[in-house]
Scaffold this motif. Sequence first.
Motif, mmCIF file in Angstrom:
data_model
loop_
_atom_site.group_PDB
_atom_site.id
_atom_site.type_symbol
_atom_site.label_atom_id
_atom_site.label_comp_id
_atom_site.label_asym_id
_atom_site.label_seq_id
_atom_site.Cartn_x
_atom_site.Cartn_y
_atom_site.Cartn_z
ATOM 1 N N LEU A 76 -12.947 -8.170 25.080
ATOM 2 C CA LEU A 76 -12.882 -8.521 26.494
ATOM 3 C C LEU A 76 -13.158 -10.009 26.673
ATOM 4 C CD1 LEU A 76 -12.755 -7.626 29.511
ATOM 5 C CD2 LEU A 76 -15.216 -7.200 29.382
ATOM 6 N N TYR B 184 -16.411 -5.416 34.005
ATOM 7 C CA TYR B 184 -16.704 -4.208 33.227
ATOM 8 C C TYR B 184 -17.393 -3.182 34.103
ATOM 9 C CZ TYR B 184 -21.601 -5.666 32.247
ATOM 10 O OH TYR B 184 -22.919 -6.022 32.332
ATOM 11 N N SER C 93 -15.422 -3.943 21.507
ATOM 12 C CA SER C 93 -14.666 -3.898 22.765
ATOM 13 C C SER C 93 -15.081 -5.016 23.708
ATOM 14 C CB SER C 93 -14.869 -2.543 23.455
ATOM 15 O OG SER C 93 -14.448 -1.516 22.595
ATOM 16 N N SER D 118 -13.236 -3.793 30.738
ATOM 17 C CA SER D 118 -13.710 -2.811 29.775
ATOM 18 C C SER D 118 -14.617 -1.849 30.524
ATOM 19 C CB SER D 118 -14.481 -3.503 28.649
ATOM 20 O OG SER D 118 -14.890 -2.549 27.697
ATOM 21 N N GLU E 49 -18.378 -0.369 20.950
ATOM 22 C CA GLU E 49 -18.607 -1.099 22.191
ATOM 23 C C GLU E 49 -18.798 -2.577 21.896
ATOM 24 O OE1 GLU E 49 -20.046 1.735 21.413
ATOM 25 O OE2 GLU E 49 -19.765 3.120 23.097
ATOM 26 N N GLY F 212 -11.889 -0.555 25.074
ATOM 27 C CA GLY F 212 -13.046 0.307 25.280
ATOM 28 C C GLY F 212 -13.190 1.310 24.151
#
Lengths: 250, 359
Positions: free
Chosen positions: B64, B102, B60, B76, B57, B27
């Motif tokens: 994921l 998420y 991230s 995340s 992001e 994250g």
Amino acid sequence: MEKQVYKKTLGVLPNTVSGFCPGCMHSTVHKLIGEVAEDLGYLDKLVRVEGVGCCGLGQLYVSHDSTIAAHGRGCAVATGIKRCTPESLVYTYQGDGDLASIGMAETILAANRGENFTVIFVNNCIYGMTGGQMAPTTLIGMKSTTTPKGRNPEEHGYPIHMCEVLNQLTAPYYLERVSCDTPQHVIATRKAIKKAFQYQLEGKGFSMVEIVTSCPTNWGLTPIAALDFLRDKMFAEFPLGVIRDKGAVK
Amino acid sequence: MSERVFMKGCEAIAEAATRAGCRFFAGYPITPQNEIPEYFARRMPEVGGVFVQGESEVASVNMLYGAASTGTRAMSSSSSCGISLYSEGVSYMNAARIPAVYVNVQRGGPGIGAIQPAQQDYLQATKASGNGGFRMLVLAPATVQECVDMTYRAFDLAAKYQNPVLVLTDGVMGTMMEPVELPPMKSDEELAELKAAYHYRAVVGHPLGEAVFCRPGGIGGGWEEINKETVKMYETWDSEVEYEEFMMDDAEIVLAAYGISARISRYVVKALRKEGIKAGMIRPIKVSPFPYEAFDKLDFDRVKGILNVEMSIPAQMKWDIEYAVHGRCPIAESLRSGGELLTNDQVLAAARALAKEVL
Ligand SMILES: Cc1ncc(C[n+]2csc(CCOP(=O)(O)OP(=O)(O)O)c2C)c(N)n1
Ligand code: SF4
């Protein structure tokens, strides 16, 4: 007595015909990756993270586990995979637009973290798949569909040298630039990929093998003329050789 | 065995995820959800998991994608403008049917908006979290306890459908502390079993002839068939519809709200009842699939008006309510946005005004 001196690698699916253009070096690189993983006895642990571009055509030919990362995100996806399965042999396979333009941040930050996977970077100076637009590595003066008068540094800046960019970082373990234009260079590329994979298996961290290749189709040249251009112009801008090898014996 | 503790929403989410077997988190910092990555940074090493602070992001969510594609339970989290950057990865995870979880701890919007709580990502979360027209299960907790329970369940739902699951909460829930009962910690053996069950499609390396090709579309074709298969999964989601009916038996005024707005609405329903107004509340527990039936089945001879309570201007959930109600009764709004909070008094006043108009 007969002795087998060469066989097709099991790393590439049998009975497939490559869809790469004549003279394209992507197929050679795929073959080398398969051969090296086979040599190392790691085909069943090999994981490919594919970029978006002509490199993505490889998805139809490889025989090992693979996934497709969003355009440019190869190093982020590989980070997730390798961190969760350290026992796998993970490589990304990316073009210059993928790795050095849209994926620049992911590439640099993964290298900076010293992520323990291998990047196979196929630098052909152009966006192949989308029909020949300017790439961050396009040579000065080189024509592309979005630089019809040639790349003008005042407007478009200069070619980016990714090995040298990553060489500014502390973490990367091994960075080498190779090509596939001659049998000697193909052997050198094979060695470089093998070294990078071995370093990964030893847990040394981030490696990148940049392969300077031709794209006859989008350069508008015959395969033979493209080889001349590669040697005259590309090697001048992107000199071949080891940029960094932390494991080299002095 | 469960255990009762006093915890902040964000940390409770992270602990619940850990107990559900989450062993990878990536994250990027953004308020009001920083306590989630910070908790994981401390917690993952304790359980042999991985925490990565992504460089963005975009990175991230793609980490994921990679992590969850190995069969590792992975998560995340971000907030609103950060979640916009997730849309690429979320779309890819839907295309490749990656079982990831998420969390969106919503803040004000649009744009960078405000760091304070809001519910302005409803349509994005429920209708189009990325390109391509996919659907996801979206859980909408209204208490810290529900943050815990829903995060825990989200991993099982993701595994069951092999599809990403979103927990849609907000900055109030994320930063508020409440006593919660924590679920049991999944054992290493259970996690190994889950991983083994996923091995047939995990991108981890397989013997020749068994190779896994995890593809979010791409060349080769056949994607329309895959889209049709996915629709078959959506069709089973009638069983996933989840909502709460609060004091609805004789309700004439119905408040419709999810998440933090539902807490305020619950108070308002009780206050209206004291004033002699027969109020009730419908609270979607999952906002996707939306509980259309809860509104469709209402007795409109009795129900005279609906008040849509949301921390979003313009209203967003109202579209779904309108679709279900189909003009059979008026739908009023009580809204705030941009990081400004709804108050009990505002919603109470709006409900009284509606009652006065329609009763
Ligand atoms: C987010 C996103 N933007 C744009 C594209 C379109 N696109 C596909 S391939 C490509 C360029 C690929 O060029 P390069 O990385 O140099 O690889 P090559 O085709 O030369 O091997 C682009 C821009 C895409 N698929 N996704
Ligand atoms: S367009 Fe260029 S890079 Fe793509 S397959 Fe053809 S020669 Fe290779």
